[in-house]
Design an enzyme around this catalytic site. Structure first.
Site, mmCIF file in Angstrom:
data_model
loop_
_atom_site.group_PDB
_atom_site.id
_atom_site.type_symbol
_atom_site.label_atom_id
_atom_site.label_comp_id
_atom_site.label_asym_id
_atom_site.label_seq_id
_atom_site.Cartn_x
_atom_site.Cartn_y
_atom_site.Cartn_z
ATOM 1 N N ARG A 1 -12.464 -1.205 -1.776
ATOM 2 C CA ARG A 1 -11.266 -0.561 -2.305
ATOM 3 C C ARG A 1 -10.024 -1.386 -1.990
ATOM 4 O O ARG A 1 -9.123 -1.505 -2.821
ATOM 5 C CB ARG A 1 -11.118 0.858 -1.753
ATOM 6 C CG ARG A 1 -10.140 1.684 -2.575
ATOM 7 C CD ARG A 1 -10.683 1.926 -3.966
ATOM 8 N NE ARG A 1 -9.670 2.452 -4.855
ATOM 9 C CZ ARG A 1 -8.966 1.708 -5.716
ATOM 10 N NH1 ARG A 1 -9.148 0.398 -5.763
ATOM 11 N NH2 ARG A 1 -8.081 2.258 -6.519
ATOM 12 N N CYS B 1 -7.515 -2.733 -4.838
ATOM 13 C CA CYS B 1 -6.087 -2.423 -4.815
ATOM 14 C C CYS B 1 -5.256 -3.702 -4.793
ATOM 15 O O CYS B 1 -4.238 -3.810 -5.499
ATOM 16 C CB CYS B 1 -5.759 -1.576 -3.575
ATOM 17 S SG CYS B 1 -6.215 0.151 -3.742
ATOM 18 N N CYS C 1 0.850 -1.195 0.000
ATOM 19 C CA CYS C 1 0.000 0.000 0.000
ATOM 20 C C CYS C 1 0.887 1.247 0.000
ATOM 21 O O CYS C 1 0.609 2.248 -0.666
ATOM 22 C CB CYS C 1 -0.887 0.025 1.244
ATOM 23 S SG CYS C 1 -1.846 -1.468 1.509
ATOM 24 N N HIS D 1 0.981 5.004 -2.001
ATOM 25 C CA HIS D 1 0.367 6.078 -1.219
ATOM 26 C C HIS D 1 1.295 6.716 -0.208
ATOM 27 O O HIS D 1 0.863 7.594 0.548
ATOM 28 C CB HIS D 1 -0.892 5.541 -0.533
ATOM 29 C CG HIS D 1 -1.935 5.123 -1.518
ATOM 30 N ND1 HIS D 1 -2.559 6.022 -2.360
ATOM 31 C CD2 HIS D 1 -2.430 3.905 -1.845
ATOM 32 C CE1 HIS D 1 -3.397 5.370 -3.143
ATOM 33 N NE2 HIS D 1 -3.341 4.089 -2.857
#
Lengths: 270, 279
Positions: free
Chosen positions: B236, B240, B193, B197
């Site tokens: 989500r 992802c 992740c 991000h």
């Protein structure tokens, strides 16, 4: 100017020539429908031969893709279904043809295990074990032919042709010649199934540590479909890819067990 | 004397090493997390991180603000309200299971000491349905997401304040598992992740700006134009994971609840502004 127009003309001519003969264009709806029609025809034959598998689901998936214009995928699925059905029908026809072929009388080696329904079983004695029961005369003439054990109806088509029979009886025509897939494959069905089983084990191992990748299960399923359509080499290749994904996913998950804030956060943040 | 000095020096160095290897506390993690993004995006006010990529992209923000005048999630809020108020077959409602509702988003996720697990609003909603003889909804989209939208709307303006109780080490363990999930590379693309991000936040992936992780959980559930409907935070997560070619986990799985626990804790102090509209 002359050279330029010549170059443009040459390029245009090359495109006009190359485009129709190459596959540069995206699939068209008509192509997808044609592929589906052919798949349906093959499926009907498979159903009639009693060897239809789960190809109806593949054909339905192809049909469902038409409204969303997924023509290329629809063609792929339809062709996959058609190949599976054609292979199944060819295999069944080869087995049936082989079962009806006249059998040699020579005895089989003792080491060969013969299934009870094999047409090469020794002939039963012609004399009946019990005295015949007198039968009343038929009311109308019949044309029923006397049936003896030597002329017994062909045995039911077995699921798999016993390979040891082909090896022990060189006079018999091997099934391999009737099955084009076997003639060109380096691997056989057993080896392909083994590769798939190994891939499935690797996938499960990765899943136990939350490291399974997205496409591995589908690749294993697709490999199984390739086996059904007789494409053993392709099945082994795909199964090996899936196995490798399982192995890498497992190693990845184990290696990331201590994941935490990356070093760049610690360096850049004052 | 030399031997003593050497011994003392070694002991001192060992002490420094041990202290640096000790696990940072969640509050230290959160301070580092916020500090990183303040340093990376010094031009973004603290209360604007809840707007994600639109805090970084002026043109995108203009479009987004125009959309927010007639937000696409309005129908979901209305449907969610009706679902919340409609009794089950046995006459009970969601309010019987969640008496403080519907403005309860700020309290979740939370650690349930009795059950020994992180609980989320969505989990409790479906458990309420099953306890009252109703079939559970899907975790990602549909009626559950609509009730979630109604709860998020009623909870707008609440400040996130997730706690990790110190009297139950399992709560900290769940937080740490969520943290490990966030930073673990996964899938064929080997992304975590954080890959998108954190280290690449503010850069573009094809044409889209990668939003910073700070403020990520404030605006869910989200109406994504790509989906054409409203969907939950776990939807989500699933997308992802699949985009980096990892097998997704099930909605409200332990992995995703722990991940939400970690991410929500990182957003402590941020204001809730769900449901949101995104591309």
């Amino acid at each position: 100017m002359k050279i330029r127009s010549l170059s443009v003309g040459t390029l245009a001519a090359a495109l006009l020539l190359a485009a129709p003969v190459t596959n540069v264009w995206a699939a068209h709806r008509a192509d997808a429908q044609q592929a589906i029609t052919r798949a349906l025809a093959a499926h009907e034959q498979a159903v009639a031969a009693g060897v239809a598998g789960d190809t109806a689901a593949l054909i339905k998936r192809a049909q469902d893709l038409l409204p969303s214009r997924g023509y290329s995928k629809a063609i792929e699925l339809a062709n996959q279904a058609r190949k599976q059905d054609e292979s199944a029908v060819a295999k069944a026809q080869a087995i049936a043809a082989d079962a009806q072929r006249p059998q040699p009388v020579s005895p089989l080696p003792a080491s060969v295990a013969v299934p009870p329904e094999a047409p090469l079983a020794p002939l039963a004695p012609l004399a009946p074990a019990t005295p015949p029961v007198p039968q009343p005369p038929p009311a109308a003439p019949t044309v029923a032919a006397p049936v003896t054990p030597a002329l017994a109806p062909p045995a039911p088509v077995p699921a798999a042709y016993p390979p040891q029979l082909a090896a022990a009886t060189p006079n018999r025509t091997p099934v391999a010649a009737a099955s084009p897939e076997r003639a060109v494959n380096k691997f056989n069905a057993t080896e392909a199934e083994a590769a798939i089983a190994t891939a499935e084990a690797a996938r499960k191992k990765a899943d136990t540590v939350g490291g399974e990748w997205r496409d591995t299960a589908q690749m294993i399923k697709d490999a199984g479909d390739l086996v059904k359509s007789g494409q053993f080499d392709a099945a082994v290749k795909l199964a090996n890819k899936a196995r490798r994904q399982g192995e890498l996913g497992y190693d990845q998950a184990i290696g990331e067990q201590t994941a935490s804030f990356p070093s760049y956060m610690l360096q850049k943040t004052p | 004397m030399n031997k003593t000095r050497v011994t003392l020096t070694v002991l001192a160095l060992a002490g420094v090493l041990v202290s640096s290897l000790a696990e940072a506390t969640p509050s230290e993690d959160q301070a580092l997390f916020r500090s990183y993004f303040k340093h990376r995006f010094p031009q973004v006010p603290d209360d604007d991180f809840k707007n994600g990529a639109y805090a970084l992209d002026p043109a995108g923000r203009e479009n987004w603000e125009a959309i927010e005048e007639f937000p696409p999630y309005e129908a979901a809020i209305d449907n969610g309200r009706k679902l919340w108020e409609t009794p089950f077959a046995n006459g009970k409602t969601y309010a019987d299971c969640l008496p403080d509702g519907p403005a309860i988003a700020g309290k979740y996720p939370r650690w349930d000491k009795e059950r020994g697990m992180v609980v989320t609003v969505q989990l409790l909603l479906n458990e309420c349905r099953e306890a009252n003889g109703e079939k559970p909804y899907g975790w990602f989209m549909g009626p559950l997401a609509e009730i979630d939208a109604y709860i998020a709307f009623e909870s707008r303006g609440q400040v996130i304040n997730v706690e990790i109780p110190t009297d139950d080490p399992r709560a900290l363990a769940a937080y740490e598992k969520g943290k490990q999930f966030y930073f673990a590379r996964r899938g064929q693309f080997n992304f975590s992740c954080a890959s998108c991000h954190m280290g690449n936040s503010g850069t573009t992936l094809r044409t889209e700006i990668l939003s910073p992780a700070l403020g990520h959980t404030t605006h869910f559930p989200v109406y994504r134009s790509k989906w054409g409907e409203i969907a939950t935070l776990h939807r989500r997560y699933k997308g992802c994971n699949e985009q980096v070619r990892a097998k997704a986990f099930k909605g409200q799985s332990e992995e995703y609840r722990n991940l939400e626990y970690f991410m929500r804790y990182m957003d402590n102090g941020q204001e809730l502004n769900g449901p949101g509209a995104r591309k």
